[in-house]
Design an enzyme around this catalytic site. Structure first.
Site, PDB file in Angstrom:
ATOM      1  N   HIS A   1      28.404 -33.436  66.021  1.00 38.72           N
ATOM      2  CA  HIS A   1      26.972 -33.120  65.897  1.00 38.72           C
ATOM      3  C   HIS A   1      26.432 -33.329  64.493  1.00 38.72           C
ATOM      4  O   HIS A   1      25.232 -33.252  64.265  1.00 38.72           O
ATOM      5  CB  HIS A   1      26.676 -31.703  66.395  1.00 38.72           C
ATOM      6  CG  HIS A   1      27.125 -30.580  65.512  1.00 38.72           C
ATOM      7  ND1 HIS A   1      26.268 -29.945  64.650  1.00 38.72           N
ATOM      8  CD2 HIS A   1      28.321 -29.969  65.365  1.00 38.72           C
ATOM      9  CE1 HIS A   1      26.912 -28.978  64.022  1.00 38.72           C
ATOM     10  NE2 HIS A   1      28.162 -28.969  64.433  1.00 38.72           N
TER      11      HIS A   1
ATOM     12  N   CYS B   1      20.902 -16.123  56.381  1.00 41.88           N
ATOM     13  CA  CYS B   1      21.089 -14.780  56.884  1.00 41.88           C
ATOM     14  C   CYS B   1      19.928 -14.452  57.789  1.00 41.88           C
ATOM     15  O   CYS B   1      18.781 -14.499  57.374  1.00 41.88           O
ATOM     16  CB  CYS B   1      21.129 -13.808  55.707  1.00 41.88           C
ATOM     17  SG  CYS B   1      21.046 -12.098  56.220  1.00 41.88           S
TER      18      CYS B   1
HETATM   19  C1  LIG Z   1      32.050 -28.344  56.076  1.00 36.88           C
HETATM   20  C2  LIG Z   1      31.982 -27.853  57.484  1.00 36.88           C
HETATM   21  N1  LIG Z   1      33.111 -27.528  58.120  1.00 36.88           N
HETATM   22  C3  LIG Z   1      33.103 -27.093  59.402  1.00 36.88           C
HETATM   23  C4  LIG Z   1      31.945 -26.952  60.098  1.00 36.88           C
HETATM   24  C5  LIG Z   1      31.982 -26.426  61.494  1.00 36.88           C
HETATM   25  O1  LIG Z   1      31.745 -27.423  62.435  1.00 36.88           O
HETATM   26  P1  LIG Z   1      31.351 -27.042  63.920  1.00 36.88           P
HETATM   27  O2  LIG Z   1      29.933 -26.593  63.863  1.00 36.88           O
HETATM   28  O3  LIG Z   1      31.493 -28.294  64.721  1.00 36.88           O
HETATM   29  O4  LIG Z   1      32.271 -25.977  64.376  1.00 36.88           O
HETATM   30  C6  LIG Z   1      30.727 -27.257  59.471  1.00 36.88           C
HETATM   31  C7  LIG Z   1      29.453 -27.098  60.202  1.00 36.88           C
HETATM   32  O5  LIG Z   1      28.558 -26.387  59.797  1.00 36.88           O
HETATM   33  C8  LIG Z   1      30.758 -27.722  58.131  1.00 36.88           C
HETATM   34  O6  LIG Z   1      29.618 -28.013  57.485  1.00 36.88           O
END
Ligand SMILES: Cc1ncc(COP(=O)(O)O)c(C=O)c1O
Lengths: 386, 363
Positions: free
Chosen positions: A204, A328
């Site tokens: 996404h 938040c």
């Molecule tokens: C750096 C990072 N890691 C992990 C995620 C988590 O991904 P997901 O929303 O597909 O669980 C995000 C999403 O916000 C992210 O920006």
């Protein structure tokens, strides 16, 4: 919707709209091609072929073997699988990570530390949020199982020297995982060049659907599945294969990398217009993250004496969707952990503002945001002073 | 909802009154924005909370109502202001031997202070709340604060601190209805909170446990000391002055031939004073920090109905202003529970003239 009817999305780091070509590619797999890839019959084989093709597409972009790709339900799951899977498999008992990781990594590391007794070292970052490979080298122990440092930061956009850190980790026999969720779509994902053992992405963030991710796992790296069950994904991730979403992830990644140069050049220009505009028009605003080593689409700022959430509210009322580092919804803002780790004082760390551009952002939108922003910041500051 | 419609910020609590107020304003064509104030958080260290306002449930309710009404909803952090202008004075008042009503302070400084400023910063023409009270503008342009239409729900007592400037910028949509009618309006709008029970407790205290709250936040405020009668004879021991209020009979732990009541306290000596019922009766009080809703005190003594507690009946009295912010109240008949720290609020019929804080009486 805003009072004046405008609606500007400047939060592409939070999520992106699904590319219509991706929707089109997925559609048949919800209806006529609905088979379970684990079934031996025609329906199953048809679905299985689609998943295999998707795996090959992803592997092509990551420059790895199809068998090294594990499909998951999201970036968070990919990170969990990497951290839990690789540490549980390994006799080693120590993890190294950074203070600017996404919670998908940092909370997981804390749980392994608090509940399973793993040693945990969090290396510092500099004022740009950058990890120094030498600090990682110092943190490494003979029993370090895993080093996990993100490729690009979601809050301030800083890009880490992944290849160097991976080399440092390998020199002591530790595995190296990188959370490339924000990087995917914008930065090269060549795992051979990066030298990583594991790499997490989430569809996404690159104009694919929500609820599907992938983890690259280098051949030879053994994982204990964090979601145990059937033998799907080479026994590394149980659960009936989500064919349509996997097809969508692959299609989205394929498009993103076919068109990457053009998009990224445009993002850079929009981003720099934002950064210059904020510098010129908003007093007491400071760019956060690295000035050059940063995601092409990310402009992030700290604003002295501004409650970031109050600012987002005022922007939303003007139809502008942005984000703060300490998002938040419940009215108890805390200073951003990332900004604090970068050494910003709390009076600045509460005022994180992240503007991230994407495929549909225009110059006019950037200018409209700049017009609203200085006024909104002034209002929030005036209220805080009252 | 057009581009040109008047913007109103509604203070939403997740309860039926403010939800229905928001709904009424949407129906009337205003450009409505819901705001919830984050006033207080107190964690008991085990994931539970001691306060009943701005809990995750209340927030989820308010958010759901806003979604249903199709209005934006935000939570604003007012914890620092709330602590400084409501909670700290509440604690100080108890420590000074008074029985405070923090809702008046909250309305003065938070709702119609900081929140009203927020609303203005959001370009809102009005701030609306779910209070049961009415605002009327007389021919000369002055604003009057009136009791809510539902006598059982009237909340003008806690609004008696309002000024002309505030009344000009505030709406009380619920004040024109009975509680039952408001519930019906909420139900007709399809709001899930239409039948939600209401709570009478102070918002930052769970279960109205102000003793526990004081013990946590002002540990020195409740020290045991002597109970004496009006002649100064020691009759027993109290658990801490903040635990008692004037007129209280139960819970004194005294055995006496005739019932004894709390009649006052000597805060400096940490002594609680009790007396027979007839000692308790008083027919006069002095109110300080008086707010006259009209903006200035009347020229001389006025006849008024006076409420000495939120849920007290009105008592006929003569109110004599003494300067801009003091008033002397002489009741037609003595009252037994005049309590320093509570508000005395003056009415003429439905009109709230204003009110002040009951001063400590000479023992
Ligand atoms: C750096 C990072 N890691 C992990 C995620 C988590 O991904 P997901 O929303 O597909 O669980 C995000 C999403 O916000 C992210 O920006």
């Amino acid at each position: 919707m805003a009072g004046n009817g405008q609606s500007i999305y400047m939060d592409y780091a939070a999520t992106t709209p699904v590319d219509p070509r991706v929707v089109e590619a997925m559609m048949p797999y919800f209806t006529e091609r609905f088979g379970n890839p684990s079934s031996i019959h025609t329906f199953g084989r048809e679905a299985s072929r689609a998943v295999q093709a998707a795996r090959e597409t992803v592997a092509g972009i990551l420059n790895c073997k199809p068998g090294e790709i594990v499909f998951t339900s999201c970036g968070t799951e990919s990170d969990n699988l990497a951290l839990r899977g690789a540490t549980l498999e390994n006799g080693r008992r120590h993890i190294v990570t950074s203070p600017v990781e996404h919670h998908a990594v940092s909370r997981t590391a804390e749980i392994l530390h608090a509940h399973l007794g793993y040693g945990l070292t969090v290396v510092p970052v500099d004022a740009y949020g950058m990890v120094d490979p030498a600090d990682v080298a110092d943190a490494l122990r003979d029993d370090t199982a895993l080093v996990s440092i993100m490729y690009a930061n979601n809050e301030v956009g800083t890009i880490q020297p992944i290849a160097e850190i991976a080399a440092v980790a390998h020199a002591r026999g530790a595995r190296f995982h990188t959370d490339a969720v924000q990087a995917a779509g914008q930065l090269p994902l060549d795992v051979a060049a990066l030298g990583v053992d594991m790499l997490a992405i989430s569809a996404h963030k690159f104009y694919g659907p929500k609820g599907v991710g992938a983890l690259y796992v280098r051949e030879g790296v053994r994982l204990v599945p964090s979601q145990s069950g059937g033998g799907q994904e080479g026994g590394r991730r149980g659960g009936t294969t989500n064919v349509a979403l996997i097809v969508g992830l692959a299609k989205a990644l394929e498009i993103a990398y076919a068109e990457r140069e053009a998009h990224v050049a445009r993002y850079r220009q929009l981003r720099d217009r934002l950064i210059e505009g904020v510098r010129a028009r908003v007093p007491d605003a400071q760019l956060t993250g690295h000035p050059e080593q940063r995601l092409p689409n990310s402009a992030s700022f700290a604003l002295r004496g501004v409650d970031g959430n109050a600012l987002l509210m005022h922007l939303d009322l003007k139809g502008i969707a942005a984000s703060s580092g300490s998002a938040c919804l419940v009215g108890t803002p805390e200073p951003s952990e990332v900004l604090m780790a970068m050494g910003l004082p709390p009076a600045w760390a509460l005022g994180g503002l992240r503007l991230t551009v994407g495929r549909h952002t225009t110059d006019a939108e950037v200018d409209a945001v700049l017009d609203v922003l200085s006024d909104a910041v002034a209002r929030v500051r005036a209220l805080a002073a009252a | 909802m057009g581009t040109g419609s008047t913007r109103v910020v509604v203070a939403m609590s997740g309860g039926v009154d403010s939800s229905a107020a928001a709904g009424l304003l949407v129906e009337r064509g205003y450009d409505v924005i819901g705001l919830m104030m984050r006033l207080w958080t107190e964690d008991d260290g085990c994931g539970g909370r001691h306060n009943r306002c701005c809990t995750p449930d209340q927030m989820a309710d308010a958010r759901r109502v806003a979604d249903r009404l199709g209005i934006p909803f935000y939570v604003v952090d007012m914890r620092a202001t709330f602590k400084a202008s409501v909670v700290d004075p509440f604690i100080d008042a108890y420590a000074a031997g008074l029985t405070p009503n923090p809702c008046l302070n909250c309305n003065r400084h938070i709702r119609f202070g900081a929140l009203l400023k927020q609303a203005q910063a959001m370009d809102a023409a009005y701030l609306a709340t779910g209070h049961y009270a009415r605002i009327r503008q007389s021919e000369d342009g002055a604003y009057q604060l009136l009791k809510g239409l539902d006598p059982a729900k009237d909340q003008s007592y806690v609004l008696s601190v309002m000024t002309q400037r505030q009344l000009a910028q505030v709406l009380f949509p619920a004040g024109d209805y009975t509680k039952e009618h408001i519930r019906q309006i909420a139900a007709d709008l399809g709001l899930h909170i239409a039948r939600k029970p209401e709570s009478q407790d102070l918002c930052f205290l769970a279960d109205g446990d102000y003793r526990g709250f004081l013990a946590r936040h002002a540990p020195g405020s409740a020290t045991p000391g002597p109970i004496v009668n009006t002649q100064g004879e020691r009759l027993g021991t109290h658990t801490g002055l903040p635990h008692y209020t004037v007129g209280q009979r139960k819970g004194l732990g005294l055995s006496a031939p005739t019932p004894l009541y709390v009649v006052g306290a000597d805060v400096a000596a940490n002594t609680l004073i009790v007396g027979a019922r007839d000692v308790l009766g008083r027919d006069a009080l002095v109110a300080r920090h008086v707010n006259w809703v009209a903006g200035a005190p009347p020229d001389g003594p006025v006849r008024a109905g006076v409420k000495i507690r939120y849920r007290a009946r009105e008592t006929a009295a003569t109110v004599t202003p003494d300067g801009a912010t003091t008033a002397r109240v002489k009741f037609d008949a003595p009252l037994r529970d005049i309590t320093p720290g509570q508000a005395a609020v003056f009415y003429q019929g439905d009109v709230c003239l204003g009110g002040g804080v009951i001063a400590r009486q000479p023992a």
